[in-house]
Design a protein around this motif. Sequence first.
Motif, PDB file in Angstrom:
ATOM      1  N   LYS A  15       5.631   1.931   6.314  1.00  0.00           N
ATOM      2  CA  LYS A  15       5.774   2.018   4.862  1.00  0.00           C
ATOM      3  C   LYS A  15       6.248   0.667   4.338  1.00  0.00           C
ATOM      4  CE  LYS A  15       4.918   6.413   3.760  1.00  0.00           C
ATOM      5  NZ  LYS A  15       3.955   6.834   2.720  1.00  0.00           N
ATOM      6  N   GLU A  16       5.546   0.161   3.334  1.00  0.00           N
ATOM      7  CA  GLU A  16       5.959  -1.096   2.736  1.00  0.00           C
ATOM      8  C   GLU A  16       7.053  -0.845   1.704  1.00  0.00           C
ATOM      9  OE1 GLU A  16       2.407  -3.069   1.350  1.00  0.00           O
ATOM     10  OE2 GLU A  16       2.003  -3.834   3.372  1.00  0.00           O
ATOM     11  N   ARG A  45       0.883   1.301   5.223  1.00  0.00           N
ATOM     12  CA  ARG A  45       0.103   0.199   5.782  1.00  0.00           C
ATOM     13  C   ARG A  45      -0.291   0.539   7.223  1.00  0.00           C
ATOM     14  NH1 ARG A  45      -1.123  -5.087   4.908  1.00  0.00           N
ATOM     15  NH2 ARG A  45      -1.494  -6.390   6.752  1.00  0.00           N
TER      16      ARG A  45
END
Length: 433
Positions: free
Chosen positions: A238-239, A245
Motif C-alpha cells: 500500500k502506498e 501497488r
Amino acid sequence: MNSPTLLTVAVSAVVAYNVYSYFFGSRPDPREPPMVSSTIPYIGHLINLARKYSTLPVFAIKVASQTMYIVKSPALLLSIERSSKTIQFTPFVKIAAERIAGIIGRSLDQFDGFEKGQGLAVDEIKFTERGITLGAEAIDMTMQMLDSLANLLVIPLEDQGKPLKLFRWTKYAVTHATSKAVYGPLNPFHDPKVEAAFWYIFPLSEYLLQLKLTNPGTLRLMQLSSCSTLSQGIKTSKEAHGETRHTIQVAHLKQNFPLLLSIYQEILRMNSILPNIRAVTSDTLLNNEFLLRKCALVQVHRDPAIWGPTAKEWNLRRFMPTGGNDGKANKVEGFVKPPQSAIRTFGAAPHICPGRHFATTEILCMATLMLMRYDIQPVGDKWSIPGVVETIFSAISPPKEDIEVIIKERDGWHGKWGFELGDPKLKFPLASG
C-alpha cells in the motif's frame, strides 16, 4: 526462331557449359566440402540438393560466381564459432553502412581493416556490446524500459471490455519503452512520422512482438494455469495515499519460473527464419576435416535432427531443466536435449546479438504483466492465428493482420504496477548463450 531451333540452342548451351566446366573449371582441394553439381545451369544444384545432398553435414553451392558453404552439423557450428578470426560477420557491417546508412567515400573507408581486428566495423560491435552489457548505464536503461512498459500497458477503466487490436497496442508500448530507454528525453520516436518510418524500413524489429502475439504457443501461454507460480514473484503493498501497488520481481522470473523461458525459447525455435551468414576471410579448416576457402560465404542452417524425432512438434517444456519447478520432468517420448547455441535467432558467438538479454527481459516481463494484470479474450471467443508476411529481413516473420481482443483487469489485481530488477547480474539462461 522456331521451337526446334530454340531447343538446339538450349541443348548446345548446356553441353558447352559442362565441357567448359570439365576442362577449365578449378580443381578443388579434396578437403573442400562437396560441391552440389549443376548439370543444368543455375537450377541444377537445387535439383541435386533435394536428391542427395540434403543429409550432408556441409556442402557447397555456386550462386552466380560466388561459392557458398551450407553448414548443418552441430559439431561444425561449434568449429565455426571457434574460428571467428577467419569466419566473420564483420564484413557485412560495411555493407550495411553503405546500403542502409548511406555512408560513402572516405567515411566508408573507415570500416576497412576488420581482417586485423581494426576499423569502425570492429569498433561498432565492441561499443554496442559495451553499452548494453552489465554496468550502471545498462541497469539504468533496463529500468527505464521496464518503468515505461508498466505505464504504457494500462487500459483505462472506460476502455476495458471494448475491442482492442492487440498487436497495435503492444507494438506501441514496446516501441516507446525501448526508444525512451535508448534515447532518453530527446527520443525522436515522439514524432509519429519517425515511428512510422522506422517500422516501414526495419520490419526485423517486429520479432519482439511477433513472439507474443501470433504463435499458438503464446496463446497457450495465456491459458496456462501458472498464475499461482507467477504471483509468488509479485510484491503487493500500500502506498502512502492508499493506492495498491503490485511490483513484479524480475529476479524471481529469472530464477524460479523456467517454464516461461522454455515457452519463449520454443517459440523462437519454431518460428525463427533468420539465416546466419558469415564471410570466410582466410582459408579455414573446420574440425580438421573440411577446408573452407577465402572469399566464400558460409550460411548456417539448423538441422532438424538435432531436436530428435519431435523436431516438428510443439513442446512447451523442451527447454525445461529435468524436474523443473512445476514438478514435471521433461520425459517427452523422443525428447533430445538441445545442444548449446542450437537456437540462433540472436546469432552465435562471437557475433551474438549483444541486446539478447535486454530483449528477453523486455518480452518476458511484458508477458508476465499482461498475464497477471489482465484477462485477455479474443473477440468471438475463439483464438485465430493470423498468417505471416514472408520476408528475408526479419528474424521472425511479422503477422499479416492484427488480433482483436477484449481486455479486462483481473479481480484482485487492481492498482498500480511496476517492476523491481533485483540482482542485475542474474540473466535468463538462454540456450543461445
